[in-house]
Design a protein around this motif. Structure first.
Motif, PDB file in Angstrom:
ATOM      1  N   TYR A  86       0.797  -1.288  -0.085  1.00 11.79           N
ATOM      2  CA  TYR A  86       0.103  -0.223   0.102  1.00 11.79           C
ATOM      3  C   TYR A  86       0.947   1.379  -0.064  1.00 11.79           C
ATOM      4  N   GLU A  87       2.155   1.077   0.580  1.00 13.21           N
ATOM      5  CA  GLU A  87       2.933   2.236   0.577  1.00 13.21           C
ATOM      6  C   GLU A  87       3.501   2.415  -0.742  1.00 13.21           C
ATOM      7  N   LEU A  88       3.838   1.663  -1.438  1.00 12.93           N
ATOM      8  CA  LEU A  88       4.445   1.556  -2.709  1.00 12.93           C
ATOM      9  C   LEU A  88       3.461   2.056  -3.796  1.00 12.93           C
ATOM     10  N   GLU A  89       2.218   1.605  -3.436  1.00 11.20           N
ATOM     11  CA  GLU A  89       1.056   2.124  -4.537  1.00 11.20           C
ATOM     12  C   GLU A  89       1.121   3.618  -4.604  1.00 11.20           C
ATOM     13  N   HIS A  90       1.548   4.347  -3.387  1.00 16.82           N
ATOM     14  CA  HIS A  90       1.419   5.697  -3.310  1.00 16.82           C
ATOM     15  C   HIS A  90       2.569   6.476  -4.032  1.00 16.82           C
ATOM     16  N   ILE A  91       3.770   5.767  -4.016  1.00 17.74           N
ATOM     17  CA  ILE A  91       5.018   6.474  -4.498  1.00 17.74           C
ATOM     18  C   ILE A  91       5.171   5.985  -5.846  1.00 17.74           C
ATOM     19  N   LEU A  92       4.831   4.858  -6.339  1.00 12.54           N
ATOM     20  CA  LEU A  92       5.248   4.459  -7.746  1.00 12.54           C
ATOM     21  C   LEU A  92       4.503   5.286  -8.807  1.00 12.54           C
ATOM     22  N   PRO A  93       5.282   5.489  -9.979  1.00 11.52           N
ATOM     23  CA  PRO A  93       4.590   6.172 -11.007  1.00 11.52           C
ATOM     24  C   PRO A  93       3.444   5.293 -11.659  1.00 11.52           C
ATOM     25  N   HIS A  94       2.904   6.308 -12.621  1.00 14.37           N
ATOM     26  CA  HIS A  94       1.580   5.859 -13.071  1.00 14.37           C
ATOM     27  C   HIS A  94       1.680   4.316 -13.774  1.00 14.37           C
ATOM     28  N   TYR A  95       2.723   3.941 -14.222  1.00 16.39           N
ATOM     29  CA  TYR A  95       2.759   2.808 -14.960  1.00 16.39           C
ATOM     30  C   TYR A  95       3.048   1.476 -14.405  1.00 16.39           C
ATOM     31  N   PHE A  96       2.626   1.682 -12.920  1.00 18.72           N
ATOM     32  CA  PHE A  96       2.413   0.486 -12.146  1.00 18.72           C
ATOM     33  C   PHE A  96       1.109   0.532 -11.679  1.00 18.72           C
ATOM     34  N   CYS A  97       0.694  -0.821 -11.570  1.00 15.93           N
ATOM     35  CA  CYS A  97      -0.795  -1.108 -11.239  1.00 15.93           C
ATOM     36  C   CYS A  97      -1.072  -2.226 -10.364  1.00 15.93           C
ATOM     37  N   ARG A  98      -1.825  -2.060  -9.576  1.00 16.05           N
ATOM     38  CA  ARG A  98      -2.273  -3.446  -8.645  1.00 16.05           C
ATOM     39  C   ARG A  98      -2.822  -4.449  -9.409  1.00 16.05           C
ATOM     40  N   ILE A  99      -2.377  -5.705  -9.240  1.00 20.28           N
ATOM     41  CA  ILE A  99      -3.087  -6.613  -9.912  1.00 20.28           C
ATOM     42  C   ILE A  99      -3.509  -7.740  -8.990  1.00 20.28           C
ATOM     43  N   SER A 100      -3.580  -7.773  -7.725  1.00 22.16           N
ATOM     44  CA  SER A 100      -4.033  -8.557  -7.114  1.00 22.16           C
ATOM     45  C   SER A 100      -3.718  -8.150  -5.387  1.00 22.16           C
ATOM     46  N   LYS A 101      -4.168  -8.687  -4.405  1.00 19.50           N
ATOM     47  CA  LYS A 101      -3.987  -8.253  -3.226  1.00 19.50           C
ATOM     48  C   LYS A 101      -2.578  -8.385  -2.827  1.00 19.50           C
ATOM     49  N   SER A 121      -5.359 -14.655 -14.935  1.00 21.88           N
ATOM     50  CA  SER A 121      -4.926 -14.636 -16.072  1.00 21.88           C
ATOM     51  C   SER A 121      -3.212 -14.341 -15.737  1.00 21.88           C
ATOM     52  N   LYS A 122      -2.428 -15.242 -16.745  1.00 19.88           N
ATOM     53  CA  LYS A 122      -0.990 -15.236 -16.469  1.00 19.88           C
ATOM     54  C   LYS A 122      -0.368 -13.922 -17.487  1.00 19.88           C
ATOM     55  N   ILE A 123       0.495 -13.130 -16.593  1.00 22.74           N
ATOM     56  CA  ILE A 123       1.387 -12.333 -17.266  1.00 22.74           C
ATOM     57  C   ILE A 123       2.738 -12.560 -17.350  1.00 22.74           C
ATOM     58  N   GLU A 124       3.320 -12.405 -18.778  1.00 19.91           N
ATOM     59  CA  GLU A 124       4.392 -12.582 -18.902  1.00 19.91           C
ATOM     60  C   GLU A 124       5.312 -11.455 -19.161  1.00 19.91           C
ATOM     61  N   PHE A 125       6.759 -11.330 -19.249  1.00 20.96           N
ATOM     62  CA  PHE A 125       7.450 -10.320 -19.358  1.00 20.96           C
ATOM     63  C   PHE A 125       8.375 -10.363 -20.323  1.00 20.96           C
ATOM     64  N   ARG A 126       9.241  -9.373 -21.064  1.00 19.78           N
ATOM     65  CA  ARG A 126      10.136  -9.621 -22.088  1.00 19.78           C
ATOM     66  C   ARG A 126      11.309  -9.828 -21.466  1.00 19.78           C
ATOM     67  N   ASN A 127      11.925 -10.705 -22.154  1.00 16.79           N
ATOM     68  CA  ASN A 127      13.402 -11.252 -21.866  1.00 16.79           C
ATOM     69  C   ASN A 127      13.458 -11.873 -20.588  1.00 16.79           C
ATOM     70  N   ILE A 131       7.038 -14.961 -14.374  1.00 19.10           N
ATOM     71  CA  ILE A 131       5.372 -14.658 -14.814  1.00 19.10           C
ATOM     72  C   ILE A 131       4.842 -14.318 -13.417  1.00 19.10           C
ATOM     73  N   ILE A 132       3.731 -13.565 -13.449  1.00 22.11           N
ATOM     74  CA  ILE A 132       2.625 -13.504 -12.155  1.00 22.11           C
ATOM     75  C   ILE A 132       1.294 -13.458 -12.874  1.00 22.11           C
ATOM     76  N   PHE A 133       0.483 -13.520 -11.888  1.00 23.79           N
ATOM     77  CA  PHE A 133      -0.988 -13.711 -12.275  1.00 23.79           C
ATOM     78  C   PHE A 133      -1.733 -12.325 -11.671  1.00 23.79           C
ATOM     79  N   VAL A 134      -2.693 -12.205 -12.685  1.00 22.86           N
ATOM     80  CA  VAL A 134      -3.583 -11.151 -12.311  1.00 22.86           C
ATOM     81  C   VAL A 134      -5.083 -11.571 -11.954  1.00 22.86           C
ATOM     82  N   SER A 135      -5.543 -11.057 -10.620  1.00 27.58           N
ATOM     83  CA  SER A 135      -6.629 -11.580 -10.071  1.00 27.58           C
ATOM     84  C   SER A 135      -7.885 -11.147 -11.155  1.00 27.58           C
TER      85      SER A 135
END
Length: 154
Positions: A86-101, A121-127, A131-135
């Motif tokens: 919850y602290e990170l949510e307030h300080i991270l730039p707009h291109y970060f997004c909560r994807i689960s609890k 749903s499964k999220i994959e990243f470049r290079n 992986i991580i999952f979005v609720s």
């Protein structure tokens, strides 16, 4: 909303001033958006084996909570932070997004999303193999954030 630009040749540092009757969600979102433009050189304090690191925020793929410890994942490493999600949510730039609890993702680093209607749903990243999952409940806001980021970076 009215936008005014004053050109001052004697200005040493650019400054943005927001005048408003009260702070609302739109003002907070605008502030977060404008602030994020300077994040390319911002570093966050992270730890691994009692060693303190300063990692560029753009190198973070995602943050996740595991056993009350918040972990920051880069392409090649897993580091910890003393901050809570919850602290990170307030300080991270707009291109970060909560994807689960228990997770926040860097939307700019998403390579693909394998949608699953009945589960996460499964999220994959470049290079990277990470992986991580979005609720399900966070999928729509994530998709909206991805569309916003793509629209802003055109």
């Amino acid at each position: 909303m009215k936008i005014t630009v004053d050109i001052d040749k004697n200005c040493i540092e650019d400054e943005i001033v927001i005048k408003c009757a009260q702070i609302n969600e739109d003002i907070l979102n605008l502030q977060k958006l404008v602030s994020s433009f300077n994040y390319s050189s911002i570093e966050i304090e992270l730890f691994k084996d009692n060693i303190e690191f300063y990692e560029n925020i753009e190198n973070i793929l995602f943050f996740e909570t595991e056993n009350d410890v918040v972990k920051a994942h880069t392409r090649n490493e897993i580091l910890t932070t003393k901050r809570r999600l919850y602290e990170l949510e307030h300080i991270l730039p707009h291109y970060f997004c909560r994807i689960s609890k228990s997770a926040i993702v860097n939307v700019k680093e998403i390579y693909s999303i394998t949608k699953n209607i009945t589960a996460s749903s499964k999220i994959e990243f470049r290079n990277t193999h990470k992986i991580i999952f979005v609720s399900r409940g966070y999928f729509k806001p994530l998709k909206s954030k991805i569309d916003d980021i793509r629209r802003l970076t055109r």
